[in-house]
Design an enzyme around this catalytic site. Structure first.
Site, PDB file in Angstrom:
ATOM      1  N   ASP A 104       0.785  -1.238   0.000  1.00 33.76           N
ATOM      2  CA  ASP A 104       0.000   0.000   0.000  1.00 33.76           C
ATOM      3  C   ASP A 104       0.814   1.285   0.000  1.00 33.76           C
ATOM      4  OD1 ASP A 104       0.929   0.215   2.660  1.00 33.76           O
ATOM      5  OD2 ASP A 104      -0.884  -0.734   3.461  1.00 33.76           O
ATOM      6  N   HIS A 119       6.203  -8.069  -1.525  1.00 40.70           N
ATOM      7  CA  HIS A 119       5.064  -8.391  -2.386  1.00 40.70           C
ATOM      8  C   HIS A 119       4.739  -7.283  -3.380  1.00 40.70           C
ATOM      9  CE1 HIS A 119       3.612 -11.434   0.896  1.00 40.70           C
ATOM     10  NE2 HIS A 119       4.649 -11.861   0.215  1.00 40.70           N
ATOM     11  N   CYS A 127       3.845  -4.352 -17.186  1.00 37.74           N
ATOM     12  CA  CYS A 127       3.366  -5.153 -18.310  1.00 37.74           C
ATOM     13  C   CYS A 127       3.210  -6.596 -17.822  1.00 37.74           C
ATOM     14  CB  CYS A 127       4.389  -5.081 -19.445  1.00 37.74           C
ATOM     15  SG  CYS A 127       4.012  -6.241 -20.767  1.00 37.74           S
ATOM     16  N   SER A 189      -0.327 -12.252   9.956  1.00 36.38           N
ATOM     17  CA  SER A 189      -0.879 -13.512  10.455  1.00 36.38           C
ATOM     18  C   SER A 189       0.174 -14.616  10.446  1.00 36.38           C
ATOM     19  CB  SER A 189      -2.070 -13.928   9.595  1.00 36.38           C
ATOM     20  OG  SER A 189      -1.678 -14.014   8.244  1.00 36.38           O
TER      21      SER A 189
HETATM   22  P1  NAD Z   1      -3.312 -11.015   7.058  1.00 40.54           P
HETATM   23  O1  NAD Z   1      -4.529 -10.318   6.550  1.00 40.54           O
HETATM   24  O2  NAD Z   1      -3.180 -12.469   6.824  1.00 40.54           O
HETATM   25  O3  NAD Z   1      -3.212 -10.803   8.642  1.00 40.54           O
HETATM   26  C1  NAD Z   1      -3.331  -9.551   9.231  1.00 40.54           C
HETATM   27  C2  NAD Z   1      -2.889  -9.667  10.661  1.00 40.54           C
HETATM   28  O4  NAD Z   1      -2.936  -8.371  11.223  1.00 40.54           O
HETATM   29  C3  NAD Z   1      -3.803 -10.567  11.521  1.00 40.54           C
HETATM   30  O5  NAD Z   1      -2.990 -11.482  12.238  1.00 40.54           O
HETATM   31  C4  NAD Z   1      -4.491  -9.583  12.455  1.00 40.54           C
HETATM   32  O6  NAD Z   1      -4.736 -10.142  13.731  1.00 40.54           O
HETATM   33  C5  NAD Z   1      -3.473  -8.473  12.531  1.00 40.54           C
HETATM   34  N1  NAD Z   1      -4.021  -7.163  12.862  1.00 40.54           N
HETATM   35  C6  NAD Z   1      -5.251  -6.659  12.602  1.00 40.54           C
HETATM   36  N2  NAD Z   1      -5.345  -5.407  13.046  1.00 40.54           N
HETATM   37  C7  NAD Z   1      -4.138  -5.094  13.604  1.00 40.54           C
HETATM   38  C8  NAD Z   1      -3.597  -3.939  14.234  1.00 40.54           C
HETATM   39  N3  NAD Z   1      -4.330  -2.829  14.383  1.00 40.54           N
HETATM   40  N4  NAD Z   1      -2.315  -3.977  14.660  1.00 40.54           N
HETATM   41  C9  NAD Z   1      -1.567  -5.091  14.522  1.00 40.54           C
HETATM   42  N5  NAD Z   1      -2.009  -6.219  13.939  1.00 40.54           N
HETATM   43  C10 NAD Z   1      -3.283  -6.216  13.486  1.00 40.54           C
HETATM   44  O7  NAD Z   1      -2.080 -10.173   6.498  1.00 40.54           O
HETATM   45  P2  NAD Z   1      -0.588 -10.605   6.094  1.00 40.54           P
HETATM   46  O8  NAD Z   1      -0.017 -11.489   7.144  1.00 40.54           O
HETATM   47  O9  NAD Z   1       0.100  -9.338   5.731  1.00 40.54           O
HETATM   48  O10 NAD Z   1      -0.728 -11.499   4.776  1.00 40.54           O
HETATM   49  C11 NAD Z   1      -1.696 -11.276   3.796  1.00 40.54           C
HETATM   50  C12 NAD Z   1      -1.204 -10.968   2.391  1.00 40.54           C
HETATM   51  O11 NAD Z   1      -2.101  -9.996   1.871  1.00 40.54           O
HETATM   52  C13 NAD Z   1       0.152 -10.348   2.262  1.00 40.54           C
HETATM   53  O12 NAD Z   1       0.755 -11.023   1.206  1.00 40.54           O
HETATM   54  C14 NAD Z   1      -0.080  -8.887   1.850  1.00 40.54           C
HETATM   55  O13 NAD Z   1       0.756  -8.564   0.759  1.00 40.54           O
HETATM   56  C15 NAD Z   1      -1.488  -8.834   1.360  1.00 40.54           C
HETATM   57  N6  NAD Z   1      -2.271  -7.655   1.842  1.00 40.54           N
HETATM   58  C16 NAD Z   1      -1.703  -6.402   1.883  1.00 40.54           C
HETATM   59  C17 NAD Z   1      -2.433  -5.301   2.349  1.00 40.54           C
HETATM   60  C18 NAD Z   1      -1.790  -3.939   2.395  1.00 40.54           C
HETATM   61  O14 NAD Z   1      -0.875  -3.673   1.629  1.00 40.54           O
HETATM   62  N7  NAD Z   1      -2.241  -3.058   3.289  1.00 40.54           N
HETATM   63  C19 NAD Z   1      -3.749  -5.490   2.785  1.00 40.54           C
HETATM   64  C20 NAD Z   1      -4.298  -6.786   2.710  1.00 40.54           C
HETATM   65  C21 NAD Z   1      -3.538  -7.860   2.248  1.00 40.54           C
END
Ligand code: NAD
Length: 244
Positions: A104, A119, A127, A189
């Protein structure tokens, strides 16, 4: 918030600090994690089904539109106190590295430099054929738009499930995890590989592991310190407690 004195001492004296972040770090900016419910039009889709090369092949317009929606969402979001505390932490410790799974761009907008993007980054477009970054393309009604050089579809510069991580980024992340004294795993997670193995690599090599997450994860039992709270509260409290 009660913070452990020994942890604060580790933070003060650590020479090499590495941080791995996930979607939870941006949750307080209003960017939903993949596990949080989506709204409106997208409520019916599982993001895990849209973030794959197969989904793009099946329905490129749907995937493009979903990413366009997410790009718009993140461009309107603001870095939160967790992003800002990490940018500050980088100034305080001797050697600091920030590895993120987030796409993001919020760490960068908060002032963090040299962020290792495992990621990719949703703000970049490439492309779909040769991966070259494209900044301009001709106006057209087509969705997705086409690459101006080769007429293949354009796509976001993010790593989809099942794709390889950007060359170099993973190697650097592994090296940093192996060499650090203190490793923070924040808002992830700890399920998506290979990022999820980085904290364990740090532990194997003697680092102190701190996890910040309101919930338990598979990593929690390996953490020396599991701080159960939102990153936007815990991180500023840690930085404040150590450096005032
Ligand atoms: P995930 O969605 O699997 O897990 C998110 C984790 O964040 C959970 O364990 C949750 O308990 C925790 N969480 C929620 N609110 C929180 C807070 N306020 N403070 C701290 N922790 C909090 O995310 P992931 O492990 O990053 O893996 C998911 C994949 O999805 C990644 O590959 C990522 O690239 C992508 N993704 C990215 C974004 C982004 O760029 N913002 C958003 C969604 C998914």
């Amino acid at each position: 918030m009660v913070l452990d004195d020994v942890l604060l001492k580790y933070m003060q004296t650590a020479v090499r600090v590495v941080v791995l972040t996930g979607a939870g770090v941006s949750a307080e900016s209003g960017v939903p994690t993949f596990r949080q419910a989506q709204t409106g039009l997208w409520a019916q889709y599982d993001p895990h089904d849209l973030a794959t090369p197969q989904a793009f092949q099946r329905n490129p317009a749907l995937v493009w539109e979903w990413y366009a929606w997410r790009r718009d969402l993140v461009s309107k979001a603001q870095p939160n106190p967790a992003h800002l505390a990490l940018a500050e932490l980088a100034q305080r410790v001797d050697q600091f590295a920030l590895i993120t799974q987030n796409v993001d761009n919020l760490h960068q907008r908060a002032g963090s430099q040299n962020v290792i993007e495992l990621h990719g980054n949703i703000t970049r477009i490439k492309c779909a054929d040769d991966g070259r970054i494209v900044t301009n393309w001709p106006e057209s009604d087509e969705t997705p738009p086409k690459c101006p050089d080769c007429d293949h579809y354009l796509r976001p510069d993010v790593v989809w499930f099942g794709e390889n991580l950007p060359r170099g980024a993973l190697e650097r992340a592994i090296q940093l995890a192996r060499d650090c004294d203190l490793f923070f795993s924040i808002g992830t997670s700890a399920l998506v590989q290979p990022a999820a193995s980085l904290p364990l690599l740090a532990v194997e090599n003697g680092a102190v592991l701190v996890e910040i997450n309101p919930d338990q994860t598979p990593l929690t039992r390996y953490a020396d310190y599991a701080l159960h709270g939102p990153a936007g509260e815990v991180l500023p409290a840690l930085v404040q407690a150590v450096w005032g």
